[in-house]
Design a protein around this motif. Structure first.
Motif, PDB file in Angstrom:
ATOM      1  N   ASP A  84       0.840  -1.196   0.000  1.00  0.00           N
ATOM      2  CA  ASP A  84       0.000   0.000   0.000  1.00  0.00           C
ATOM      3  C   ASP A  84       0.878   1.250   0.000  1.00  0.00           C
ATOM      4  N   ALA A  85       0.234   2.408  -0.198  1.00  0.00           N
ATOM      5  CA  ALA A  85       0.967   3.674  -0.308  1.00  0.00           C
ATOM      6  C   ALA A  85       1.747   3.990   0.957  1.00  0.00           C
ATOM      7  N   ALA A  86       1.185   3.671   2.114  1.00  0.00           N
ATOM      8  CA  ALA A  86       1.884   3.966   3.375  1.00  0.00           C
ATOM      9  C   ALA A  86       3.180   3.171   3.480  1.00  0.00           C
ATOM     10  N   THR A  87       3.127   1.890   3.135  1.00  0.00           N
ATOM     11  CA  THR A  87       4.321   1.037   3.186  1.00  0.00           C
ATOM     12  C   THR A  87       5.357   1.509   2.177  1.00  0.00           C
ATOM     13  N   LEU A  88       4.895   1.828   0.964  1.00  0.00           N
ATOM     14  CA  LEU A  88       5.818   2.319  -0.066  1.00  0.00           C
ATOM     15  C   LEU A  88       6.479   3.623   0.372  1.00  0.00           C
ATOM     16  N   ALA A  89       5.717   4.498   0.989  1.00  0.00           N
ATOM     17  CA  ALA A  89       6.276   5.779   1.442  1.00  0.00           C
ATOM     18  C   ALA A  89       7.406   5.555   2.443  1.00  0.00           C
ATOM     19  N   VAL A  90       7.219   4.627   3.379  1.00  0.00           N
ATOM     20  CA  VAL A  90       8.264   4.320   4.354  1.00  0.00           C
ATOM     21  C   VAL A  90       9.482   3.721   3.650  1.00  0.00           C
TER      22      VAL A  90
END
Length: 161
Positions: free
Chosen positions: A18-24
């Motif tokens: 998801d976007a949150a995981t990718l951002a991290v």
């Protein structure tokens, strides 16, 4: 590598991210990652999200085959017109324009070898512009879409001598 390419690379390897995981993972803001993904979906860069399934571990009957086609290119359309017609069949999973000894390569699925053979004989071989076909049935899958399939590595031949 740009953030766009990094996101695409990670999603190609694992569409579940998801976007949150990718951002991290990328050290970016989640909103920036969401915007980049949305833009890629909107412009057709991201076409689909897929799961690789080992169908041999299920009760679904399925045969997969690669089919080589020689075709006659059409004036002003080349090989595209034949490829577009072939792509409409539900049995056809992929269509590729190739260099070498044949023009198009197809990846097809059916419930049995007979189903695939009938599809080739009744639909592909009779299609205007198709001059020949060669069918290669998949017997075992070891790796698909960068995923290595779990295999029983024990020698099944036995020691008969």
């Amino acid at each position: 590598m740009t953030i766009k390419n990094e996101i695409l690379s990670h999603l190609e390897n694992d569409a579940h991210l998801d976007a949150a995981t990718l951002a991290v993972m990328l050290g970016e803001q989640e909103e920036a990652v969401k915007r980049e993904i949305a833009a890629c979906e909107a412009d057709g860069t991201i076409l689909s999200y897929k799961t690789v399934v080992n169908w041999e571990k299920t009760d679904r009957r399925m045969v997969r085959a690669f089919i080589e086609l020689k075709t006659i290119p059409q004036r002003d359309k080349g090989f595209g017109a034949v490829a577009e017609r072939i792509a409409q069949y539900p049995q056809v999973r992929s269509v590729f324009l190739m260099s070498g000894g044949f023009d198009l390569a197809l990846f097809v699925e059916g419930e049995s070898m007979r189903d695939v053979a009938l599809f080739v004989a009744e639909k592909l071989a009779t299609m205007e512009g198709v001059t020949s076909t060669a069918t290669h049935f998949v017997l075992q899958t070891y790796k698909d879409n960068d995923v290595i399939f779990e295999q029983d590595h024990a020698d099944q031949r036995g020691n008969s001598w």
